[in-house]
Design a protein around this motif. Structure first.
Motif, PDB file in Angstrom:
ATOM      1  N   MET A  78       0.843  -1.180   0.000  1.00  0.00           N
ATOM      2  CA  MET A  78       0.000   0.000   0.000  1.00  0.00           C
ATOM      3  C   MET A  78       0.890   1.246   0.000  1.00  0.00           C
ATOM      4  SD  MET A  78      -2.716   1.328   2.863  1.00  0.00           S
ATOM      5  CE  MET A  78      -1.561   1.560   4.172  1.00  0.00           C
ATOM      6  N   ILE A  79       0.631   2.132  -0.913  1.00  0.00           N
ATOM      7  CA  ILE A  79       1.319   3.427  -0.945  1.00  0.00           C
ATOM      8  C   ILE A  79       0.418   4.422  -0.228  1.00  0.00           C
ATOM      9  CG2 ILE A  79       2.136   5.290  -2.434  1.00  0.00           C
ATOM     10  CD1 ILE A  79       2.696   3.081  -4.534  1.00  0.00           C
ATOM     11  N   TYR A  80       0.974   5.130   0.742  1.00  0.00           N
ATOM     12  CA  TYR A  80       0.164   6.057   1.532  1.00  0.00           C
ATOM     13  C   TYR A  80       0.654   7.505   1.474  1.00  0.00           C
ATOM     14  CZ  TYR A  80       3.973   5.660   4.830  1.00  0.00           C
ATOM     15  OH  TYR A  80       5.209   5.694   5.398  1.00  0.00           O
ATOM     16  N   GLU A  81       1.816   7.713   0.859  1.00  0.00           N
ATOM     17  CA  GLU A  81       2.360   9.066   0.793  1.00  0.00           C
ATOM     18  C   GLU A  81       3.300   9.153  -0.393  1.00  0.00           C
ATOM     19  OE1 GLU A  81       3.974  12.359   3.986  1.00  0.00           O
ATOM     20  OE2 GLU A  81       3.921  10.272   4.555  1.00  0.00           O
ATOM     21  N   MET A  82       3.547  10.388  -0.864  1.00  0.00           N
ATOM     22  CA  MET A  82       4.422  10.573  -2.012  1.00  0.00           C
ATOM     23  C   MET A  82       5.217  11.859  -1.834  1.00  0.00           C
ATOM     24  SD  MET A  82       3.366  11.043  -5.995  1.00  0.00           S
ATOM     25  CE  MET A  82       3.196  12.817  -6.010  1.00  0.00           C
ATOM     26  N   THR A  83       6.482  11.813  -2.240  1.00  0.00           N
ATOM     27  CA  THR A  83       7.290  13.024  -2.316  1.00  0.00           C
ATOM     28  C   THR A  83       7.959  13.063  -3.684  1.00  0.00           C
ATOM     29  OG1 THR A  83       9.284  12.010  -1.409  1.00  0.00           O
ATOM     30  CG2 THR A  83       7.774  13.041   0.160  1.00  0.00           C
ATOM     31  N   VAL A  84       8.100  14.254  -4.200  1.00  0.00           N
ATOM     32  CA  VAL A  84       8.824  14.496  -5.440  1.00  0.00           C
ATOM     33  C   VAL A  84       9.834  15.585  -5.119  1.00  0.00           C
ATOM     34  CG1 VAL A  84       8.650  15.316  -7.814  1.00  0.00           C
ATOM     35  CG2 VAL A  84       6.824  13.910  -6.858  1.00  0.00           C
ATOM     36  N   GLN A  85      11.063  15.398  -5.591  1.00  0.00           N
ATOM     37  CA  GLN A  85      12.092  16.380  -5.294  1.00  0.00           C
ATOM     38  C   GLN A  85      12.650  16.991  -6.574  1.00  0.00           C
ATOM     39  OE1 GLN A  85      16.424  15.703  -3.865  1.00  0.00           O
ATOM     40  NE2 GLN A  85      15.203  15.922  -1.978  1.00  0.00           N
ATOM     41  N   VAL A  86      12.825  18.304  -6.549  1.00  0.00           N
ATOM     42  CA  VAL A  86      13.557  19.011  -7.596  1.00  0.00           C
ATOM     43  C   VAL A  86      14.748  19.669  -6.921  1.00  0.00           C
ATOM     44  CG1 VAL A  86      11.553  19.395  -9.090  1.00  0.00           C
ATOM     45  CG2 VAL A  86      12.171  21.121  -7.401  1.00  0.00           C
ATOM     46  N   ARG A  87      15.819  19.821  -7.672  1.00  0.00           N
ATOM     47  CA  ARG A  87      17.026  20.435  -7.128  1.00  0.00           C
ATOM     48  C   ARG A  87      17.285  21.766  -7.817  1.00  0.00           C
ATOM     49  NH1 ARG A  87      20.007  14.915  -7.538  1.00  0.00           N
ATOM     50  NH2 ARG A  87      19.077  13.888  -5.743  1.00  0.00           N
ATOM     51  N   VAL A  88      17.800  22.678  -7.034  1.00  0.00           N
ATOM     52  CA  VAL A  88      18.138  24.012  -7.523  1.00  0.00           C
ATOM     53  C   VAL A  88      19.571  24.324  -7.098  1.00  0.00           C
ATOM     54  CG1 VAL A  88      15.745  24.825  -7.494  1.00  0.00           C
ATOM     55  CG2 VAL A  88      17.164  25.140  -5.465  1.00  0.00           C
ATOM     56  N   SER A  89      20.290  25.049  -7.913  1.00  0.00           N
ATOM     57  CA  SER A  89      21.689  25.343  -7.589  1.00  0.00           C
ATOM     58  C   SER A  89      21.838  26.472  -6.568  1.00  0.00           C
ATOM     59  CB  SER A  89      22.476  25.680  -8.858  1.00  0.00           C
ATOM     60  OG  SER A  89      21.870  26.781  -9.518  1.00  0.00           O
ATOM     61  N   ASN A  90      20.782  27.269  -6.371  1.00  0.00           N
ATOM     62  CA  ASN A  90      20.805  28.364  -5.402  1.00  0.00           C
ATOM     63  C   ASN A  90      19.515  28.289  -4.595  1.00  0.00           C
ATOM     64  OD1 ASN A  90      19.983  31.088  -4.423  1.00  0.00           O
ATOM     65  ND2 ASN A  90      22.017  31.626  -5.176  1.00  0.00           N
ATOM     66  N   MET A  91      19.623  27.884  -3.343  1.00  0.00           N
ATOM     67  CA  MET A  91      18.423  27.629  -2.545  1.00  0.00           C
ATOM     68  C   MET A  91      17.612  28.891  -2.265  1.00  0.00           C
ATOM     69  SD  MET A  91      16.707  25.187  -1.391  1.00  0.00           S
ATOM     70  CE  MET A  91      15.205  25.124  -0.444  1.00  0.00           C
ATOM     71  N   LYS A  92      18.279  30.002  -2.011  1.00  0.00           N
ATOM     72  CA  LYS A  92      17.544  31.243  -1.740  1.00  0.00           C
ATOM     73  C   LYS A  92      16.656  31.600  -2.933  1.00  0.00           C
ATOM     74  CE  LYS A  92      18.114  36.098  -0.557  1.00  0.00           C
ATOM     75  NZ  LYS A  92      19.034  37.214  -0.442  1.00  0.00           N
ATOM     76  N   ASP A  93      17.239  31.601  -4.127  1.00  0.00           N
ATOM     77  CA  ASP A  93      16.465  31.912  -5.329  1.00  0.00           C
ATOM     78  C   ASP A  93      15.446  30.810  -5.622  1.00  0.00           C
ATOM     79  OD1 ASP A  93      17.949  34.226  -5.630  1.00  0.00           O
ATOM     80  OD2 ASP A  93      19.270  33.382  -7.169  1.00  0.00           O
ATOM     81  N   GLY A  94      15.835  29.569  -5.398  1.00  0.00           N
ATOM     82  CA  GLY A  94      14.936  28.448  -5.658  1.00  0.00           C
ATOM     83  C   GLY A  94      13.716  28.472  -4.762  1.00  0.00           C
ATOM     84  N   GLN A  95      13.924  28.726  -3.480  1.00  0.00           N
ATOM     85  CA  GLN A  95      12.783  28.769  -2.565  1.00  0.00           C
ATOM     86  C   GLN A  95      11.851  29.923  -2.934  1.00  0.00           C
ATOM     87  OE1 GLN A  95      13.545  28.112   1.596  1.00  0.00           O
ATOM     88  NE2 GLN A  95      11.753  29.328   2.196  1.00  0.00           N
ATOM     89  N   LYS A  96      12.421  31.074  -3.250  1.00  0.00           N
ATOM     90  CA  LYS A  96      11.591  32.220  -3.648  1.00  0.00           C
ATOM     91  C   LYS A  96      10.785  31.886  -4.907  1.00  0.00           C
ATOM     92  CE  LYS A  96      11.801  37.075  -4.908  1.00  0.00           C
ATOM     93  NZ  LYS A  96      12.623  38.228  -5.205  1.00  0.00           N
TER      94      LYS A  96
END
Length: 129
Positions: A1-19
């Protein structure tokens, strides 16, 4: 049974990526456990992780369902300065869709149900949870 899912993307600059992803998703992250990592719960038990690191070339697209694809495309073009991207549609496919990339090359997209009854059923499912 699958009950949760995460997908990840990567960014080279976290400050700009989070914004960028805060603007894309119209809200701050739900969870930032440490530097270089932020997470949004998009739907119950469905998480998008943004992590600082080397972006994966050719990944995705991660497509997000929206109520009004044309309006959301315009909003993203205005606030994220994304170049205009094409909306596709086929008679035999129940959705319209579009694909674009974030500044780090992660392929993203949007889709909208063409039938309002189908859309309303999807929205009811989310609200019931």
């Amino acid at each position: 049974m699958i009950y949760e899912m995460t997908v990840q993307v990567r960014v080279s600059n976290m400050k700009d990526g989070q914004k960028y992803y805060e603007t894309l998703l119209n809200r701050a992250p739900d969870f930032t456990p440490h530097d270089g990592f932020a997470e949004w719960e998009l739907l119950p038990n469905c998480w998008l992780q943004v992590a600082e690191g080397t972006p994966t070339v050719g990944n995705g697209p991660l497509r997000l369902g929206v109520v009004d694809l044309h309006a959301e495309r315009k909003r993203l073009m205005d606030v994220l300065h994304i170049e205009e991207f094409e909306i596709f549609e086929r008679v035999e496919v129940p959705v319209k869709w579009a694909t674009f990339s974030d500044p780090w090359g992660n392929r993203l997209g949007l889709f909208e149900y063409k039938d309002s009854e189908a859309l309303n059923e999807k929205l009811r499912q989310v609200v019931r949870r």
